[in-house]
Design an enzyme around this catalytic site. Structure first.
Site, PDB file in Angstrom:
ATOM      1  N   ASP A 217      -1.476  -1.143   5.856  1.00  0.00           N
ATOM      2  CA  ASP A 217      -1.183  -0.557   7.737  1.00  0.00           C
ATOM      3  C   ASP A 217      -2.185  -1.393   8.215  1.00  0.00           C
ATOM      4  OD1 ASP A 217       0.700   1.242   6.216  1.00  0.00           O
ATOM      5  OD2 ASP A 217      -0.500   2.934   5.741  1.00  0.00           O
TER       6      ASP A 217
ATOM      7  N   ASP B  48      -8.376   1.770   7.148  1.00  0.00           N
ATOM      8  CA  ASP B  48      -7.655   2.577   6.188  1.00  0.00           C
ATOM      9  C   ASP B  48      -7.391   0.886   5.218  1.00  0.00           C
ATOM     10  OD1 ASP B  48      -9.214   4.660   5.231  1.00  0.00           O
ATOM     11  OD2 ASP B  48      -7.650   6.233   6.392  1.00  0.00           O
TER      12      ASP B  48
ATOM     13  N   ASP C 116      -4.341  -0.187  10.405  1.00  0.00           N
ATOM     14  CA  ASP C 116      -5.348   0.705  10.999  1.00  0.00           C
ATOM     15  C   ASP C 116      -6.405   0.298  10.164  1.00  0.00           C
ATOM     16  OD1 ASP C 116      -5.023   1.808   8.144  1.00  0.00           O
ATOM     17  OD2 ASP C 116      -4.193   3.709   8.744  1.00  0.00           O
TER      18      ASP C 116
ATOM     19  N   GLU D 299       0.799  -0.858  -0.269  1.00  0.00           N
ATOM     20  CA  GLU D 299       0.207  -0.071   0.066  1.00  0.00           C
ATOM     21  C   GLU D 299       0.676   1.570   0.089  1.00  0.00           C
ATOM     22  OE1 GLU D 299      -2.743   2.533   2.963  1.00  0.00           O
ATOM     23  OE2 GLU D 299      -2.126   0.575   3.543  1.00  0.00           O
TER      24      GLU D 299
END
Length: 700
Positions: A548, A552, A550, A475
């Site tokens: 990541d 997102d 998180d 990403e």
């Protein structure tokens, strides 16, 4: 070795005395696989459906409204119906009661053109007698003519049992027992049999789920028929009971089978045709004489197109499923392709110089139930999986072609709009197929490298061995820079993606192929897409999603998994797709050298808030101190190369989560819920889940 024995082993000694003649039902017990397919659970279930199909034939003839199937705790199977009842009067040629003839003589029954059944599933007259031959005990009771008549059999031989169950003492002897009186309006047949474990495997059993599925299917096919199933085999648990009745027929069945949102209403295509065939018929002298007979074949098809991709086509002949198709399905598919191509040309959706659509395009997203009814259909084998009657192809094609042309060319506003939508969907499917084919031609690894067709942003590995190579889908460009330094360039390749890719659950295949990120992933993996995906052509042994830690990142993983599930599912099924697990925190110990020595590790990584708190308490108890505040990673780009290699990429230290598809139907439901077009179920799912959310875990 004696002289007589030696003589028998001479290669030229082969005469009529070496021939075996199997009488009556001996052939069935000698070669059961010829009649029921196998001696495992599949063959045992086939026996049950031979008896049930006799009751279904009564329902087809309009004489039966209810069928009960009972799986008894003692291993018996019972089928009851309220049909006319098997004839109990004397059959003139054999001098035996009709029940005994049906149960003990192969190729005996009321389905050989005698007028009792115009269309039936039983054709060969062997079903009941075969089940009888393969049963340790079979009891049959018939309510007819104001009386209840009964007979019992052991392995096909008539007689009487002194007690219940298959192990009771048995005395052979022909004859029908006439029992109690019943009202003349009360009719029906009850067959109870215990499978012979000398024939069937010890672990052969009737699966309840398969039985319920077949019962539901039959109830759909005969509107107004009630089929009840009762399973008493559960030890210490109450019986399982299900009852099915559907008045909507195959239209309702088509809706039940459809896995996606509709593009068109359920269309009902009905009609009939006649054909002539030559069959042997008994004349007054008892001789078989070839005679031309005119047959009528009724066609009834229900179909609808949905927004999905996989077709669902079920076919039946006289309520008997034909899972491998046959001439009726061939005629149905031929008519679909012909009529659709004609209408596409007429509507200017397909230009004169463009290739016609093919069956694959027309069937995409189609749910159809194809049924035909005719006297004495020709099946390929006793298991009736393929229809062989050649005239069925022509008649079904004519009926479907005429009715479908009327729908697609309708001038009514509602039908015209639906027809246009269906035709556009088929054209889009054809374009997507052509685009995918063109893409596959350039996806083999060597060809792609020679033509420089791989995306420029791919950071490939040196190894060409598929088994050891890994593709990291990374990403963002920031993480790519660090990953380049952290990877092992021998076997680890990197493909960066920009943010969130297209949600392919909502988009068409054509839109997916136009999306740069989706197209790059398909191109790099190099094995095609959709039904044409060839897992053996994949360029990498593992595909690892590195996003990541998180919200997102979780969303990006979900979007990527949706792409893999819809278009590269074999990779998931083989367990070759993984999610990397990067750490959330890094704890820098300040007194580790004094406590453990100069070479001790100074850094500790944790992967959740709960793990962080637990590890800090352990460190405090052991007298370690650490630098405050504890570093929390917001993304992969915050790590340096050594940290990323140590925690996420180095096979010696990293943690990977393997993504598997254990239950395809449940997985499809989850993807449709989370990523599909229906907003209301997703909103409800989020609202209900919010009540269980730990607010302290939200990274705000």
């Amino acid at each position: 070795m004696t002289a007589a024995t030696a003589e028998l082993h001479e290669p030229d000694d082969y005469s009529a005395r070496h021939l075996s003649v199997l009488e009556g039902l001996e052939a069935v017990r000698k070669r059961p696989g010829m009649y029921v397919g196998s001696t495992d659970s599949r063959g045992l279930t086939h026996c049950l459906w031979e008896i049930v199909d006799n009751s279904v034939d009564e329902a087809l003839a309009g004489h039966c409204s209810r069928i009960d199937v009972v799986l008894a705790a003692d291993g018996a199977v019972e089928v009851r119906d309220d049909g006319r009842g098997i004839p109990v009067d004397i059959e003139p040629k054999s001098g035996l009661p009709g029940v005994e003839v049906v149960m003990t003589r192969l190729h005996a029954g009321g389905k050989f053109g005698s007028g009792s059944y115009t269309a039936s599933g039983g054709l060969h007259g062997v079903g009941a007698s075969v089940v009888n031959a393969l049963s340790a005990r079979l009891d049959v009771e018939v309510d007819r003519d104001g009386r209840t008549s009964s007979m019992s059999f052991r392995r096909g031989i008539p007689g009487t049992f002194d007690g219940s169950g298959p192990d009771a003492d048995f005395t052979a002897g022909s004859g029908l027992t006439v029992g109690r009186r019943v009202a003349r309006s009360v009719t029906g047949t009850r067959v109870r049999f215990w499978p012979d474990r000398q024939i069937f495997l010890k672990d052969a059993d009737i699966a309840l789920d398969a039985l319920l599925g077949r019962a539901r299917q039959t109830a759909f096919l005969i509107p107004g028929l009630t089929i009840a199933v009762r399973d008493e085999r559960g030890e210490g648990s109450p019986p399982v009971e299900e009852e099915f009745r559907f008045d909507g027929g195959i239209s309702e069945y088509c809706t039940y089978l459809a896995p996606d949102e509709p593009v068109s209403d359920v269309l009902r295509l009905q009609g009939a045709g006649t054909f002539t065939e030559t069959v042997p018929v008994l004349d007054d002298s008892g001789h078989m004489v070839p005679t031309e007979v005119e047959r009528t074949l009724d066609v009834d098809v229900a179909l609808r197109w949905g927004n999905g991709y996989d077709p669902t086509v079920r076919s039946f002949v006289n309520v008997i499923a034909t899972p491998k198709g046959g001439t009726h399905v061939a005629g149905f598919e031929r008519a679909l392709v012909r009529v659709v191509n004609d209408q596409l040309r007429s509507a200017k959706l397909l230009k004169a110089n463009e290739d016609p659509v093919v069956k694959e395009d027309v069937l995409e997203g189609l749910t159809a139930v194809v049924t035909v009814r005719l006297p004495e259909p020709q099946f390929e084998g006793q298991t009736k999986e393929i229809l062989g009657t050649s005239a069925a192809s022509r008649i079904v094609s004519q009926v479907v072609g005429h009715e479908l042309r009327a729908f697609l060319g309708s001038t009514k506003r509602a039908q015209r709009q639906q027809a246009r939508t269906v035709l556009e969907k088929i054209v889009n499917a054809a374009k997507a197929r052509q685009a995918a084919r063109q893409q596959r031609e350039n996806q083999r690894r060597k060809t792609a490298l020679e033509n420089s067709a791989l995306p420029a942003k791919l950071v490939d590995c040196r190894s060409e061995g598929m088994e050891s190579s890994e593709l990291f889908i990374v990403e963002g460009d920031s993480a790519l820079g660090t990953a380049k330094l952290a990877r092992n360039s021998e076997f680890q390749a990197l493909l960066p993606i920009r943010g969130k890719i297209l949600n392919v659950q909502k988009a068409s295949m054509a839109d997916m192929l136009k999306n740069a990120e989706c197209a790059a992933i398909l191109q790099v993996i190099g094995a095609g897409s959709g039904r044409g995906f060839d897992v053996t052509a994949a360029r990498y042994g593992r595909v690892i999603i590195m996003a990541d830690a998180d919200v997102d990142g979780a969303h990006i993983r979900c979007l990527l998994l949706t792409l893999f599930y819809r278009y590269m599912r074999p990779l998931l099924e083989e367990g070759r797709v993984y999610a990397a697990v990067p750490p959330l925190h890094r704890v820098e110990l300040t007194n580790v050298a004094r406590k453990r020595g100069a070479k001790a590790d100074r850094y500790l990584y944790t992967y959740s808030d709960a793990e962080l708190q637990r590890r800090l308490l352990e460190l405090e108890r052991k007298g370690f101190t650490w630098k405050e505040p504890v570093q929390r990673y917001k993304g992969l780009g915050e790590m340096d190369a050594d940290q990323l290699a140590e925690t996420t990429m180095d096979p010696r230290h990293r943690t990977l989560r393997r993504i598997r598809v254990e239950h395809a139907e449940e997985a499809a439901g989850v993807f449709d819920l989370l990523m599909g077009n229906e907003v209301a179920p997703r909103r409800r799912f989020i609202a209900e889940g919010a009540q269980e959310l730990d607010l302290s875990r939200i990274d705000a």
